[in-house]
Write a protein that holds these residues in place. Structure first.
Motif, PDB file in Angstrom:
ATOM      1  N   GLU A   1     -15.418 -21.286 -21.046  1.00 21.97           N
ATOM      2  CA  GLU A   1     -14.739 -19.840 -21.598  1.00 21.97           C
ATOM      3  C   GLU A   1     -14.199 -19.153 -20.540  1.00 21.97           C
ATOM      4  O   GLU A   1     -14.950 -19.215 -19.430  1.00 21.97           O
TER       5      GLU A   1
ATOM      6  N   VAL B   1     -17.025 -11.592 -19.306  1.00 19.68           N
ATOM      7  CA  VAL B   1     -17.457 -10.395 -19.139  1.00 19.68           C
ATOM      8  C   VAL B   1     -18.334 -10.391 -17.676  1.00 19.68           C
ATOM      9  O   VAL B   1     -19.260 -11.174 -17.613  1.00 19.68           O
TER      10      VAL B   1
ATOM     11  N   GLU C   1     -27.299  -3.579 -21.920  1.00 21.28           N
ATOM     12  CA  GLU C   1     -26.420  -3.326 -23.032  1.00 21.28           C
ATOM     13  C   GLU C   1     -25.589  -4.321 -23.484  1.00 21.28           C
ATOM     14  O   GLU C   1     -25.180  -4.477 -24.619  1.00 21.28           O
ATOM     15  N   LEU C   2     -24.843  -4.803 -22.254  1.00 18.52           N
ATOM     16  CA  LEU C   2     -23.751  -5.882 -22.705  1.00 18.52           C
ATOM     17  C   LEU C   2     -24.317  -7.069 -23.198  1.00 18.52           C
ATOM     18  O   LEU C   2     -23.888  -7.775 -24.276  1.00 18.52           O
ATOM     19  N   LEU C   3     -25.687  -7.706 -22.756  1.00 19.74           N
ATOM     20  CA  LEU C   3     -26.204  -8.829 -23.185  1.00 19.74           C
ATOM     21  C   LEU C   3     -26.629  -8.483 -24.863  1.00 19.74           C
ATOM     22  O   LEU C   3     -26.469  -9.316 -25.573  1.00 19.74           O
ATOM     23  N   SER C   4     -27.139  -7.381 -25.082  1.00 25.49           N
ATOM     24  CA  SER C   4     -27.493  -6.852 -26.480  1.00 25.49           C
ATOM     25  C   SER C   4     -25.955  -7.050 -27.390  1.00 25.49           C
ATOM     26  O   SER C   4     -26.201  -7.379 -28.496  1.00 25.49           O
ATOM     27  N   GLU C   5     -25.151  -6.252 -26.688  1.00 22.81           N
ATOM     28  CA  GLU C   5     -23.938  -5.955 -27.767  1.00 22.81           C
ATOM     29  C   GLU C   5     -23.039  -7.479 -27.844  1.00 22.81           C
ATOM     30  O   GLU C   5     -22.604  -7.282 -29.104  1.00 22.81           O
ATOM     31  N   HIS C   6     -22.942  -8.016 -26.862  1.00 19.50           N
ATOM     32  CA  HIS C   6     -22.412  -9.344 -26.763  1.00 19.50           C
ATOM     33  C   HIS C   6     -23.079 -10.669 -27.413  1.00 19.50           C
ATOM     34  O   HIS C   6     -22.505 -11.672 -27.247  1.00 19.50           O
ATOM     35  N   ASN C   7     -24.348 -10.571 -27.481  1.00 17.20           N
ATOM     36  CA  ASN C   7     -25.402 -11.823 -27.731  1.00 17.20           C
ATOM     37  C   ASN C   7     -25.388 -12.558 -26.688  1.00 17.20           C
ATOM     38  O   ASN C   7     -25.066 -13.900 -26.905  1.00 17.20           O
ATOM     39  N   PHE C   8     -25.069 -12.207 -25.337  1.00 13.31           N
ATOM     40  CA  PHE C   8     -25.001 -13.212 -24.019  1.00 13.31           C
ATOM     41  C   PHE C   8     -26.349 -13.331 -23.574  1.00 13.31           C
ATOM     42  O   PHE C   8     -27.553 -12.534 -24.020  1.00 13.31           O
TER      43      PHE C   8
ATOM     44  N   VAL D   1     -24.929 -12.419 -17.450  1.00 18.80           N
ATOM     45  CA  VAL D   1     -23.572 -11.997 -17.293  1.00 18.80           C
ATOM     46  C   VAL D   1     -23.530 -12.241 -15.454  1.00 18.80           C
ATOM     47  O   VAL D   1     -24.511 -12.183 -14.663  1.00 18.80           O
TER      48      VAL D   1
END
Length: 145
Positions: free
Chosen positions: A23, A27, A40-47, A50
């Motif tokens: 990919e 992000v 927040e990023l991990l939760s929002e994007h299901n990662f 990062v």
């Protein structure tokens, strides 16, 4: 975007390389970002993690769910913790030229889920076990002209 999404002919999955399955729209966060931003990023994007990069794209580390959980377990407020305090610095990476079979071996041997892809120490993508499975399916698919 993964190049495998554009495959129009079946091929032997063993011939694929990381560049074809990684990919490239990744992000990232800076070392000075707060751990809360990462959460927040991990939760929002299901990662699950990062990459941490400098403004020039140089990979500095990786923040994983495990790193966040460790900080929470220690009673730290993620809003007050910087990424540089909790990131994993010794990150195993891969190159865009690595053959698929070698990548599978590294992921299995090291019990990893994903790896940053670097070129001249700069982050150019991420590749995960899920990408390998997706590439395998796409490479084996029967396409109609």
């Amino acid at each position: 975007m993964r190049a495998t999404e554009y495959f129009v002919h079946a091929c032997d999955p063993k011939t694929l390389i990381v560049r074809q399955i990684m990919e490239d729209a990744v992000v990232t966060v800076s070392p000075s970002s707060s751990a809360m931003v990462v959460a927040e990023l991990l939760s929002e994007h299901n990662f699950g993690s990062v990459p941490v990069t400098e403004t020039d794209g140089t990979l500095r580390g990786l923040v994983t769910e495990f790193d966040l959980l460790k900080a929470v377990e220690q009673g730290r407020d993620l809003r007050e913790v910087s990424v540089s305090e909790i990131m994993t610095r010794d990150v195993i990476t891969t190159t865009e030229e690595m053959p698929l079979m070698n990548l599978i071996h590294v992921l299995q041997e090291r019990h990893l889920i994903r790896l940053p892809v670097v070129k001249d120490r700069k982050l150019i993508g991420m590749v995960a076990r899920r990408d390998i499975v997706f590439a395998y399916v796409k490479a084996r698919a029967n396409y109609w002209p």
